[in-house]
Design a protein around this motif. Structure first.
Motif, PDB file in Angstrom:
ATOM      1  N   THR A 130       0.844  -1.201   0.000  1.00  0.00           N
ATOM      2  CA  THR A 130       0.000   0.000   0.000  1.00  0.00           C
ATOM      3  C   THR A 130       0.879   1.252   0.000  1.00  0.00           C
ATOM      4  OG1 THR A 130      -0.087   0.019   2.416  1.00  0.00           O
ATOM      5  CG2 THR A 130      -1.907  -1.064   1.293  1.00  0.00           C
ATOM      6  N   PRO A 131       0.349   2.354  -0.474  1.00  0.00           N
ATOM      7  CA  PRO A 131       1.076   3.618  -0.316  1.00  0.00           C
ATOM      8  C   PRO A 131       1.122   3.984   1.163  1.00  0.00           C
ATOM      9  CG  PRO A 131      -0.975   3.918  -1.596  1.00  0.00           C
ATOM     10  CD  PRO A 131      -0.971   2.527  -1.088  1.00  0.00           C
ATOM     11  N   THR A 132       1.980   4.911   1.523  1.00  0.00           N
ATOM     12  CA  THR A 132       1.977   5.380   2.910  1.00  0.00           C
ATOM     13  C   THR A 132       0.737   6.256   3.109  1.00  0.00           C
ATOM     14  OG1 THR A 132       3.126   7.424   2.386  1.00  0.00           O
ATOM     15  CG2 THR A 132       4.508   5.493   2.897  1.00  0.00           C
ATOM     16  N   PRO A 133       0.297   6.388   4.345  1.00  0.00           N
ATOM     17  CA  PRO A 133      -0.824   7.298   4.601  1.00  0.00           C
ATOM     18  C   PRO A 133      -0.543   8.706   4.044  1.00  0.00           C
ATOM     19  CG  PRO A 133      -0.427   5.950   6.528  1.00  0.00           C
ATOM     20  CD  PRO A 133       0.682   5.639   5.565  1.00  0.00           C
ATOM     21  N   ASN A 134       0.715   9.152   4.126  1.00  0.00           N
ATOM     22  CA  ASN A 134       1.067  10.471   3.573  1.00  0.00           C
ATOM     23  C   ASN A 134       0.840  10.547   2.080  1.00  0.00           C
ATOM     24  OD1 ASN A 134       1.750  12.104   5.579  1.00  0.00           O
ATOM     25  ND2 ASN A 134       3.989  11.806   5.425  1.00  0.00           N
ATOM     26  N   ASP A 135       1.245   9.480   1.368  1.00  0.00           N
ATOM     27  CA  ASP A 135       1.042   9.440  -0.087  1.00  0.00           C
ATOM     28  C   ASP A 135      -0.441   9.487  -0.426  1.00  0.00           C
ATOM     29  OD1 ASP A 135       3.734   9.334  -0.581  1.00  0.00           O
ATOM     30  OD2 ASP A 135       3.801   7.149  -0.834  1.00  0.00           O
ATOM     31  N   LEU A 168     -12.682   7.676  -2.417  1.00  0.00           N
ATOM     32  CA  LEU A 168     -12.301   6.422  -1.753  1.00  0.00           C
ATOM     33  C   LEU A 168     -10.849   6.097  -2.037  1.00  0.00           C
ATOM     34  CD1 LEU A 168     -15.333   4.130  -2.736  1.00  0.00           C
ATOM     35  CD2 LEU A 168     -15.215   5.895  -0.952  1.00  0.00           C
ATOM     36  N   TYR A 169     -10.233   5.379  -1.122  1.00  0.00           N
ATOM     37  CA  TYR A 169      -8.926   4.784  -1.410  1.00  0.00           C
ATOM     38  C   TYR A 169      -9.157   3.294  -1.688  1.00  0.00           C
ATOM     39  CZ  TYR A 169      -4.704   2.277  -1.125  1.00  0.00           C
ATOM     40  OH  TYR A 169      -3.706   1.410  -1.468  1.00  0.00           O
ATOM     41  N   GLY A 170      -8.458   2.730  -2.668  1.00  0.00           N
ATOM     42  CA  GLY A 170      -8.525   1.293  -2.943  1.00  0.00           C
ATOM     43  C   GLY A 170      -7.161   0.736  -3.275  1.00  0.00           C
ATOM     44  N   GLY A 171      -6.892  -0.470  -2.818  1.00  0.00           N
ATOM     45  CA  GLY A 171      -5.613  -1.145  -3.091  1.00  0.00           C
ATOM     46  C   GLY A 171      -5.110  -1.810  -1.829  1.00  0.00           C
ATOM     47  N   SER A 172      -5.357  -3.138  -1.719  1.00  0.00           N
ATOM     48  CA  SER A 172      -4.843  -3.948  -0.602  1.00  0.00           C
ATOM     49  C   SER A 172      -5.304  -3.446   0.763  1.00  0.00           C
ATOM     50  CB  SER A 172      -3.317  -4.043  -0.663  1.00  0.00           C
ATOM     51  OG  SER A 172      -2.925  -4.776  -1.809  1.00  0.00           O
ATOM     52  N   VAL A 173      -6.524  -2.889   0.832  1.00  0.00           N
ATOM     53  CA  VAL A 173      -7.067  -2.551   2.160  1.00  0.00           C
ATOM     54  C   VAL A 173      -7.466  -3.855   2.850  1.00  0.00           C
ATOM     55  CG1 VAL A 173      -8.924  -1.398   3.424  1.00  0.00           C
ATOM     56  CG2 VAL A 173      -7.920  -0.293   1.418  1.00  0.00           C
ATOM     57  N   LYS A 174      -7.050  -3.987   4.093  1.00  0.00           N
ATOM     58  CA  LYS A 174      -7.367  -5.177   4.906  1.00  0.00           C
ATOM     59  C   LYS A 174      -7.774  -4.661   6.280  1.00  0.00           C
ATOM     60  CE  LYS A 174      -5.058  -8.188   2.038  1.00  0.00           C
ATOM     61  NZ  LYS A 174      -5.498  -7.659   0.776  1.00  0.00           N
ATOM     62  N   ALA A 175      -8.279  -5.584   7.100  1.00  0.00           N
ATOM     63  CA  ALA A 175      -8.695  -5.160   8.444  1.00  0.00           C
ATOM     64  C   ALA A 175      -7.526  -4.534   9.204  1.00  0.00           C
ATOM     65  CB  ALA A 175      -9.262  -6.355   9.209  1.00  0.00           C
ATOM     66  N   ASP A 176      -6.308  -5.050   8.976  1.00  0.00           N
ATOM     67  CA  ASP A 176      -5.199  -4.560   9.809  1.00  0.00           C
ATOM     68  C   ASP A 176      -4.557  -3.257   9.312  1.00  0.00           C
ATOM     69  OD1 ASP A 176      -3.802  -5.549   7.700  1.00  0.00           O
ATOM     70  OD2 ASP A 176      -2.788  -7.148   8.800  1.00  0.00           O
ATOM     71  N   ALA A 228      -6.742  -0.878   7.692  1.00  0.00           N
ATOM     72  CA  ALA A 228      -7.866   0.002   7.369  1.00  0.00           C
ATOM     73  C   ALA A 228      -7.842   1.283   8.200  1.00  0.00           C
ATOM     74  CB  ALA A 228      -9.184  -0.736   7.577  1.00  0.00           C
ATOM     75  N   ALA A 229      -7.550   1.153   9.487  1.00  0.00           N
ATOM     76  CA  ALA A 229      -7.641   2.343  10.346  1.00  0.00           C
ATOM     77  C   ALA A 229      -6.664   3.418   9.872  1.00  0.00           C
ATOM     78  CB  ALA A 229      -7.386   1.964  11.797  1.00  0.00           C
ATOM     79  N   GLU A 230      -5.429   3.021   9.539  1.00  0.00           N
ATOM     80  CA  GLU A 230      -4.443   4.063   9.183  1.00  0.00           C
ATOM     81  C   GLU A 230      -4.689   4.647   7.790  1.00  0.00           C
ATOM     82  OE1 GLU A 230      -0.413   2.678   9.174  1.00  0.00           O
ATOM     83  OE2 GLU A 230      -0.706   1.463   7.379  1.00  0.00           O
ATOM     84  N   LEU A 231      -5.293   3.849   6.889  1.00  0.00           N
ATOM     85  CA  LEU A 231      -5.501   4.367   5.537  1.00  0.00           C
ATOM     86  C   LEU A 231      -6.833   5.100   5.376  1.00  0.00           C
ATOM     87  CD1 LEU A 231      -4.192   1.284   3.516  1.00  0.00           C
ATOM     88  CD2 LEU A 231      -3.131   3.556   3.605  1.00  0.00           C
ATOM     89  N   LEU A 275     -16.527  -6.856   7.232  1.00  0.00           N
ATOM     90  CA  LEU A 275     -17.171  -6.214   8.391  1.00  0.00           C
ATOM     91  C   LEU A 275     -16.130  -5.585   9.313  1.00  0.00           C
ATOM     92  CD1 LEU A 275     -19.916  -8.876   9.152  1.00  0.00           C
ATOM     93  CD2 LEU A 275     -20.337  -6.462   8.567  1.00  0.00           C
ATOM     94  N   ALA A 276     -14.970  -6.239   9.438  1.00  0.00           N
ATOM     95  CA  ALA A 276     -13.916  -5.676  10.306  1.00  0.00           C
ATOM     96  C   ALA A 276     -13.417  -4.349   9.725  1.00  0.00           C
ATOM     97  CB  ALA A 276     -12.774  -6.666  10.456  1.00  0.00           C
ATOM     98  N   ILE A 277     -13.343  -4.260   8.404  1.00  0.00           N
ATOM     99  CA  ILE A 277     -12.912  -2.992   7.778  1.00  0.00           C
ATOM    100  C   ILE A 277     -13.986  -1.921   8.010  1.00  0.00           C
ATOM    101  CG2 ILE A 277     -12.405  -1.855   5.588  1.00  0.00           C
ATOM    102  CD1 ILE A 277     -11.242  -4.620   4.651  1.00  0.00           C
ATOM    103  N   ALA A 278     -15.250  -2.308   7.763  1.00  0.00           N
ATOM    104  CA  ALA A 278     -16.347  -1.342   7.957  1.00  0.00           C
ATOM    105  C   ALA A 278     -16.402  -0.885   9.416  1.00  0.00           C
ATOM    106  CB  ALA A 278     -17.678  -1.966   7.536  1.00  0.00           C
TER     107      ALA A 278
END
Ligand code: PEP
Length: 250
Positions: free
Chosen positions: A178-183, A208-216, A218-221, A243-246
């Motif tokens: 994933t890109p960094t949160p800054n990117d 929206l952001y998309g690309g390899s978002v996972k539960a672990d 999701a919060a930072e992105l 559901l964990a991402i949502a």
């Protein structure tokens, strides 16, 4: 400053899912029943499951979307699907311009824009995808590429609420990278400016952001101020992960 729109979490099942997998949608529907204050939820299953998914979600606040549409209403286009058909089957959204369509089907910005127009004409809302390749990013062209895709692919005069834009760097899709949160924040800020220059009601357009978002991750992105939600591929196929991402929005 305009109020931040309600977040949106959308799942793109791509070419995955048989009738038995509708059970995952039923789990998501039941888990979210009566849940107030969470994100809007959209699931885009393959076209073969749209009608059944829409029926399953009738009366819930889960919306169903298609993954592509043809610019024409009907005609001799073997294997294609019109926006009106998606709507008729129960969809209320459609993804256009996904990088897999741009890459595997040679879709140009002009074609993507025509598809977006067709979707609006049929009463669907549009999720328009843009994103640079790894080589384009390495060459320092990422902002130019996404700006060109955005400007070339927008339908003319969309109402802000009828348009969602997903920034999906191609090199992050399905790779676990994933890109960094800054990117992400930087690109979203840039896209927001471009949208504002182009559309009067752009504050209603969710980015929206998309690309390899996972539960672990999701919060930072997803909780960056410039991010209004996520478009999720692989991690949308299993109800628990989706559901964990949502749930990061609760
Ligand atoms: C996608 O293809 O839209 C996507 C975001 O995929 P993934 O989450 O699997 O990277």
């Amino acid at each position: 400053m305009a109020e931040k729109p309600r977040p949106l979490v959308a799942g793109n099942w791509k070419m995955n899912g048989l009738t038995a997998d509708l059970a995952e949608i039923a789990v998501i529907r039941d888990a979210l029943a009566g849940a107030l204050g969470g994100p809007d939820i959209i699931i885009c299953p393959p076209a073969t499951l749209i009608a059944a998914a829409a029926q399953l979600c009738a009366g819930s606040f889960i919306a169903i979307g298609g993954q592509d549409c043809h610019p024409e209403r009907r005609g001799a286009y073997t294997g294609d699907i019109a926006a009106e058909m998606l709507r008729d089957a129960g969809a209320s959204y459609v993804i256009v311009g996904h990088s897999e369509r741009r890459r595997d089907h040679g879709e140009s910005d002009v074609l993507v824009s025509a598809k977006a127009e067709a979707a609006l004409r049929a009463g669907l809302k549009v999720i328009l995808c843009v994103g640079e390749t790894e080589a384009e990013r390495a060459a320092g062209h990422a902002p130019d590429v996404v700006a060109r895709q955005l400007e070339g692919s927008l339908p003319s005069a969309p109402h802000g609420d009828s348009l969602v834009v997903a920034y999906e760097p191609v090199w992050a899709i399905g790779t676990g990278v994933t890109p960094t949160p800054n990117d992400v924040a930087e690109m979203h800020g840039f896209l927001r400016q471009r949208l504002a220059a182009r559309l009067p009601e752009s504050s209603d357009v969710r980015l929206l952001y998309g690309g390899s978002v996972k539960a672990d991750n999701a919060a930072e992105l997803l909780h960056l101020p410039a991010v209004d939600g996520a478009l999720i591929g692989g991690a949308s196929l299993k109800a628990a992960e989706f559901l964990a991402i949502a749930a990061t929005y609760r």
